[in-house]
Design a protein around this motif. Structure first.
Motif, PDB file in Angstrom:
ATOM      1  N   TYR A 248      11.231  24.275 -12.892  1.00  0.00           N
ATOM      2  CA  TYR A 248      10.915  25.439 -13.722  1.00  0.00           C
ATOM      3  C   TYR A 248       9.409  25.533 -13.905  1.00  0.00           C
ATOM      4  CZ  TYR A 248      10.605  28.485 -17.814  1.00  0.00           C
ATOM      5  OH  TYR A 248      10.276  29.503 -18.683  1.00  0.00           O
TER       6      TYR A 248
ATOM      7  N   ILE B  13      19.428  38.406 -14.811  1.00  0.00           N
ATOM      8  CA  ILE B  13      19.139  37.258 -13.951  1.00  0.00           C
ATOM      9  C   ILE B  13      19.877  37.411 -12.630  1.00  0.00           C
ATOM     10  CG2 ILE B  13      19.607  34.785 -13.671  1.00  0.00           C
ATOM     11  CD1 ILE B  13      18.795  34.480 -16.622  1.00  0.00           C
TER      12      ILE B  13
ATOM     13  N   SER C  93      17.530  37.336  -9.336  1.00  0.00           N
ATOM     14  CA  SER C  93      17.534  36.123  -8.522  1.00  0.00           C
ATOM     15  C   SER C  93      17.286  36.445  -7.051  1.00  0.00           C
ATOM     16  CB  SER C  93      18.884  35.412  -8.662  1.00  0.00           C
ATOM     17  OG  SER C  93      18.928  34.257  -7.853  1.00  0.00           O
TER      18      SER C  93
ATOM     19  N   LEU D 236      13.309  31.553 -13.330  1.00  0.00           N
ATOM     20  CA  LEU D 236      14.084  32.350 -14.273  1.00  0.00           C
ATOM     21  C   LEU D 236      14.724  31.443 -15.319  1.00  0.00           C
ATOM     22  CD1 LEU D 236      15.868  34.790 -11.796  1.00  0.00           C
ATOM     23  CD2 LEU D 236      13.965  35.334 -13.334  1.00  0.00           C
ATOM     24  N   ALA D 237      14.435  31.737 -16.583  1.00  0.00           N
ATOM     25  CA  ALA D 237      15.035  30.991 -17.694  1.00  0.00           C
ATOM     26  C   ALA D 237      15.942  31.925 -18.478  1.00  0.00           C
ATOM     27  CB  ALA D 237      13.947  30.424 -18.607  1.00  0.00           C
ATOM     28  N   ALA D 238      17.203  31.519 -18.643  1.00  0.00           N
ATOM     29  CA  ALA D 238      18.139  32.292 -19.459  1.00  0.00           C
ATOM     30  C   ALA D 238      17.953  31.891 -20.915  1.00  0.00           C
ATOM     31  CB  ALA D 238      19.567  32.023 -19.016  1.00  0.00           C
TER      32      ALA D 238
ATOM     33  N   MET E 167      25.052  31.122 -16.059  1.00  0.00           N
ATOM     34  CA  MET E 167      23.657  31.482 -15.823  1.00  0.00           C
ATOM     35  C   MET E 167      23.142  30.891 -14.523  1.00  0.00           C
ATOM     36  SD  MET E 167      22.811  33.527 -18.141  1.00  0.00           S
ATOM     37  CE  MET E 167      23.413  34.060 -19.741  1.00  0.00           C
TER      38      MET E 167
ATOM     39  N   ALA F 109      19.801  31.570 -12.553  1.00  0.00           N
ATOM     40  CA  ALA F 109      18.818  30.984 -13.458  1.00  0.00           C
ATOM     41  C   ALA F 109      18.443  29.582 -12.991  1.00  0.00           C
ATOM     42  CB  ALA F 109      19.367  30.934 -14.879  1.00  0.00           C
TER      43      ALA F 109
ATOM     44  N   ALA G 256      18.183  27.026 -18.665  1.00  0.00           N
ATOM     45  CA  ALA G 256      18.633  27.790 -19.831  1.00  0.00           C
ATOM     46  C   ALA G 256      17.984  27.190 -21.066  1.00  0.00           C
ATOM     47  CB  ALA G 256      20.145  27.748 -19.961  1.00  0.00           C
TER      48      ALA G 256
END
Length: 335
Positions: free
Chosen positions: A7, A229, A233, A240-242, A255, A260, A263
């Protein structure tokens, strides 16, 4: 199972991040969250507006009794509010207390402050910074383009001033949030957090006054992040952070399937305690084993728009499918 993910260019041991909140009060709580299984922490947002309000309150308190004694003009020495120093000191202590990555969060009132405060934050040694674009629009004369351009200008200045990874935390309330995200992604940011949870006022009908309820999320609140998301994607370069409504391993898995990378959780920890992080990770591994997956990468984004045969799955087709199954729903929930 291999739960590792990446991330904002930072490798994490698993996809659960404890999001920005008052959960992380100090270094001791940060250690407990790390021990519970959290892969990373986002320290609560540094709100410039809060700093200004605290400074005003201090000034008022210090001079409350100035005129009550004819022989003195002040009861206290010349004291000034410390500004963001206390927040930055706490952030640094938390970063030094844990071995997992720590990200900062920032929300400013004035354009110049974004860069100034972001530089201060970088000096604490954090692994990255989350620009919390939290604001509610109250000016009806300002166009959507003006609002977006202001945010983009801030992002460009902060990115140019820092060497650490930068993410943007957005609300869904833009005219075309996908278009705005495309513009943000073009600035080569490192992450997107979808979506911000705005605190909404309520009304006490007995007292006939506004009140601010404690605004924890519910599991159903994650549907909006899931949709976007799934649409984004493979379409954006940033991680991508949920965020918002991730309460169980089921929510986390949905997610990840949508695309994602991670999360962020907050409300579920408030509701269920620190043990919930470990429970989610255990349940994630049980599900992965049942499906024959050995790593997150084996299934991440499997149900994103780009990998589905039905190109409209995240668009109107879901609504049409819902309409076509009305009779089944009536049977399930008879009136």
């Amino acid at each position: 199972m291999n739960l590792k993910t990446t991330y904002m260019g930072v490798e994490l041991k698993n996809p659960i991040i404890v999001g920005a909140s008052n959960l992380i009060k100090d270094a001791e709580m940060a250690k407990k969250l790390e021990a519970a299984g959290a892969a990373a922490l986002v320290y609560k947002s540094l709100f410039e507006e809060q700093i200004h309000l605290e400074a005003a309150e201090l000034e008022e308190d210090l001079h409350e009794y100035d005129e009550r004694n004819a022989e003195m003009t002040s009861l206290f020495p010349n004291i000034q509010h410390s500004g963001p120093k206390a927040h930055l000191a706490k952030l640094k202590s938390i970063k030094e207390a844990v071995s997992i990555p720590v990200f900062a969060s920032l929300n400013c009132t004035y354009d110049v402050s974004w860069v100034e405060y972001a530089k201060y934050i970088e000096q604490t040694g954090v692994d990255g910074i989350e620009l919390n674009f939290y604001n509610t629009i109250s000016d009806s004369d300002k166009s959507s383009e003006e609002i977006e351009n202001e945010k983009l200008a801030i992002l460009k200045k902060v990115k140019a001033a820092l060497s650490i990874p930068v993410s943007v935390k957005l609300s869904p309330y833009y005219s075309n949030v996908l278009n705005f995200i495309k513009k943000i992604d073009a600035e080569k940011i490192d992450g997107l957090v979808l979506f911000n949870r705005l605190f909404q006022p309520d009304i006490d009908i007995d007292k006939e006054e506004l009140k601010m309820p404690y605004n924890l999320s519910s599991a159903n609140d994650n549907r909006l992040a899931l949709r976007y998301i799934g649409l984004l994607s493979g379409e954006v370069n940033s991680s991508l952070a949920a965020n918002n409504g991730i309460h169980s391993a089921d929510d986390l898995i949905t997610m990840l399937l949508a695309g994602a990378d991670v999360a962020q959780v907050v409300s579920t920890v408030y509701k269920n305690g620190l043990v919930q992080i470990g429970t989610m990770l255990d349940d994630l591994q049980i599900w992965m084993k049942s499906k024959g997956y050995e790593s997150i990468e084996d299934f991440k984004g499997k149900l994103s728009k780009g990998k589905l045969k039905e190109p409209f799955a995240y668009k109107r087709a879901q609504y049409v499918d819902y309409l076509m199954k009305t009779k089944e729903l009536v049977k399930q929930f008879p009136l």
